[in-house]
Design a protein around this motif. Sequence first.
Motif, PDB file in Angstrom:
ATOM      1  N   SER B  62       0.839  -1.187   0.000  1.00  0.00           N
ATOM      2  CA  SER B  62       0.000   0.000   0.000  1.00  0.00           C
ATOM      3  C   SER B  62       0.878   1.242   0.000  1.00  0.00           C
ATOM      4  O   SER B  62       2.077   1.167   0.256  1.00  0.00           O
ATOM      5  CB  SER B  62      -0.923  -0.002   1.216  1.00  0.00           C
ATOM      6  OG  SER B  62      -0.161  -0.009   2.399  1.00  0.00           O
ATOM      7  N   GLN B  64       0.782   5.569   1.107  1.00  0.00           N
ATOM      8  CA  GLN B  64       0.040   6.498   1.949  1.00  0.00           C
ATOM      9  C   GLN B  64       0.407   7.938   1.621  1.00  0.00           C
ATOM     10  O   GLN B  64       1.557   8.255   1.346  1.00  0.00           O
ATOM     11  CB  GLN B  64       0.353   6.211   3.420  1.00  0.00           C
ATOM     12  CG  GLN B  64      -0.557   6.953   4.368  1.00  0.00           C
ATOM     13  CD  GLN B  64      -0.453   6.429   5.787  1.00  0.00           C
ATOM     14  OE1 GLN B  64       0.387   5.590   6.097  1.00  0.00           O
ATOM     15  NE2 GLN B  64      -1.304   6.929   6.648  1.00  0.00           N
ATOM     16  N   ASN B  65      -0.611   8.789   1.630  1.00  0.00           N
ATOM     17  CA  ASN B  65      -0.378  10.209   1.488  1.00  0.00           C
ATOM     18  C   ASN B  65      -1.244  10.909   2.518  1.00  0.00           C
ATOM     19  O   ASN B  65      -2.461  11.022   2.348  1.00  0.00           O
ATOM     20  CB  ASN B  65      -0.735  10.670   0.066  1.00  0.00           C
ATOM     21  CG  ASN B  65      -0.622  12.163  -0.082  1.00  0.00           C
ATOM     22  OD1 ASN B  65       0.215  12.802   0.547  1.00  0.00           O
ATOM     23  ND2 ASN B  65      -1.489  12.740  -0.908  1.00  0.00           N
ATOM     24  N   GLU B  67      -3.687  11.338   5.119  1.00  0.00           N
ATOM     25  CA  GLU B  67      -4.751  10.475   5.638  1.00  0.00           C
ATOM     26  C   GLU B  67      -5.295   9.524   4.573  1.00  0.00           C
ATOM     27  O   GLU B  67      -6.165   8.716   4.863  1.00  0.00           O
ATOM     28  CB  GLU B  67      -5.878  11.342   6.185  1.00  0.00           C
ATOM     29  CG  GLU B  67      -5.541  11.947   7.531  1.00  0.00           C
ATOM     30  CD  GLU B  67      -6.755  11.939   8.447  1.00  0.00           C
ATOM     31  OE1 GLU B  67      -7.123  10.864   8.913  1.00  0.00           O
ATOM     32  OE2 GLU B  67      -7.321  13.021   8.645  1.00  0.00           O
ATOM     33  N   SER B  68      -4.821   9.670   3.345  1.00  0.00           N
ATOM     34  CA  SER B  68      -5.320   8.803   2.276  1.00  0.00           C
ATOM     35  C   SER B  68      -4.403   7.602   2.089  1.00  0.00           C
ATOM     36  O   SER B  68      -3.185   7.734   2.108  1.00  0.00           O
ATOM     37  CB  SER B  68      -5.395   9.557   0.953  1.00  0.00           C
ATOM     38  OG  SER B  68      -6.223  10.654   1.086  1.00  0.00           O
ATOM     39  N   LEU B  69      -5.039   6.461   1.866  1.00  0.00           N
ATOM     40  CA  LEU B  69      -4.306   5.222   1.676  1.00  0.00           C
ATOM     41  C   LEU B  69      -4.664   4.631   0.323  1.00  0.00           C
ATOM     42  O   LEU B  69      -5.832   4.653  -0.069  1.00  0.00           O
ATOM     43  CB  LEU B  69      -4.742   4.209   2.720  1.00  0.00           C
ATOM     44  CG  LEU B  69      -4.061   4.169   4.076  1.00  0.00           C
ATOM     45  CD1 LEU B  69      -4.867   3.266   4.986  1.00  0.00           C
ATOM     46  CD2 LEU B  69      -2.652   3.643   3.931  1.00  0.00           C
ATOM     47  N   CYS B  70      -3.679   4.084  -0.389  1.00  0.00           N
ATOM     48  CA  CYS B  70      -3.974   3.346  -1.613  1.00  0.00           C
ATOM     49  C   CYS B  70      -3.615   1.896  -1.344  1.00  0.00           C
ATOM     50  O   CYS B  70      -2.442   1.583  -1.149  1.00  0.00           O
ATOM     51  CB  CYS B  70      -3.144   3.829  -2.792  1.00  0.00           C
ATOM     52  SG  CYS B  70      -3.178   5.591  -3.005  1.00  0.00           S
ATOM     53  N   CYS B  82      -9.917   6.996   2.429  1.00  0.00           N
ATOM     54  CA  CYS B  82      -9.639   8.379   2.836  1.00  0.00           C
ATOM     55  C   CYS B  82     -10.713   8.838   3.820  1.00  0.00           C
ATOM     56  O   CYS B  82     -11.713   8.150   4.000  1.00  0.00           O
ATOM     57  CB  CYS B  82      -9.614   9.271   1.596  1.00  0.00           C
ATOM     58  SG  CYS B  82     -11.171   9.282   0.724  1.00  0.00           S
ATOM     59  N   GLY B 142       1.653  -1.920   6.446  1.00  0.00           N
ATOM     60  CA  GLY B 142       1.419  -1.511   5.065  1.00  0.00           C
ATOM     61  C   GLY B 142       0.980  -2.655   4.176  1.00  0.00           C
ATOM     62  O   GLY B 142       0.458  -2.435   3.095  1.00  0.00           O
ATOM     63  N   HIS B 157      -5.491  -5.277   6.338  1.00  0.00           N
ATOM     64  CA  HIS B 157      -4.462  -4.268   6.125  1.00  0.00           C
ATOM     65  C   HIS B 157      -3.688  -4.131   7.427  1.00  0.00           C
ATOM     66  O   HIS B 157      -4.265  -3.843   8.479  1.00  0.00           O
ATOM     67  CB  HIS B 157      -5.116  -2.939   5.726  1.00  0.00           C
ATOM     68  CG  HIS B 157      -4.162  -1.793   5.702  1.00  0.00           C
ATOM     69  ND1 HIS B 157      -4.438  -0.584   6.287  1.00  0.00           N
ATOM     70  CD2 HIS B 157      -2.918  -1.674   5.180  1.00  0.00           C
ATOM     71  CE1 HIS B 157      -3.404   0.227   6.126  1.00  0.00           C
ATOM     72  NE2 HIS B 157      -2.469  -0.411   5.465  1.00  0.00           N
TER      73      HIS B 157
END
Lengths: 116, 204
Positions: B62, B64-65, B67-70, B82, B142, B157
């Motif tokens: 994964s 992360q940026n 608070e957003s997670l991919c 998000c 992650g 996750h």
Amino acid sequence: MLVITCPVCGVEGEEADFHCGGEAHITRPATENPEGISDEAQRDYIYMRKNPKGVHFERWRCDRGCGKWFHACRDTVSMEILGYYGITQKPPATLLKKADPLWQAHFEAQLKKAKS
Amino acid sequence: MSEALIITPLCDREVPANLAISMTEIVDRGMIDLRGLPKDKKFMDAAKAALGVALPTEPRTSAQNGESLCLWMSVDQWLIVCPRKETAALLDKLNKALEGIFSLAVDMSDARSIIRLKGDRVRETLMKGSSIDFTQGGFEPGTVRRMLFGEIAAMVHVVSEEPDVFDLMVFRSYAHHAWDWVEATATKGSEVGFLKPAEAPAVV
């Protein structure tokens, strides 16, 4: 129990994490002229399977992982998986050599049909 | 205008007191399902521009940026997690960036429910319901793993380790089943104890 490794995402899992899609390389009779398809051809397409005792080709899906389909080569006697190849691909020559003669006949017939 | 009331599937469930792990429902997350071809450089660049971070292409990882997670879901699928309030804006941004590119971004916030599991016994609790050995390597923070858990499709996750924090994601309609399953298998006294010895029962 089979332990399978997905060739797409590389995850290793047991049989329940995957889904077997049955025998591979079944071709649907041409559909542009449905009335022209003989009953025998339609019967063979729906019901007739090779069911060999030995090396066999199957479709499998990485059901609980990446969700992608792939081909697997499995020995129906020892349950050993001999190899994998892409869902759009034909079996590699090394695997085809080991396969049941029914399979070699299958691909020879396909080749002949394509040539004619 | 009144605020939309979000009812999560597990909002009426109380957190049981006698568990060997802690379990809570995460309610403030929005989710976007993103599909596209990783080979398509235009798609990857556009997604990176909209999300602020490159989509992970390595399986089960994964990115992360803030608070957003991919989260990696498949070779051509990602789940963007998000804050719920930012979902609409992010989806809009994604759709604008991906215009004309072979791809798909859909708001799936209500499709899944997230159960946060925390504690030393999380790994063994998850192992009671799946065929995965969580004690082996490959489950660093992650990591994302889709699996069959308690007979249902689920995804885990790894948020952090020591203490272990795992987010279990299941389809909304299975949320109660997953909750019940964890409740039953993580009850105090049901510890297997191969990761950490179980506490000796109190002498009466």
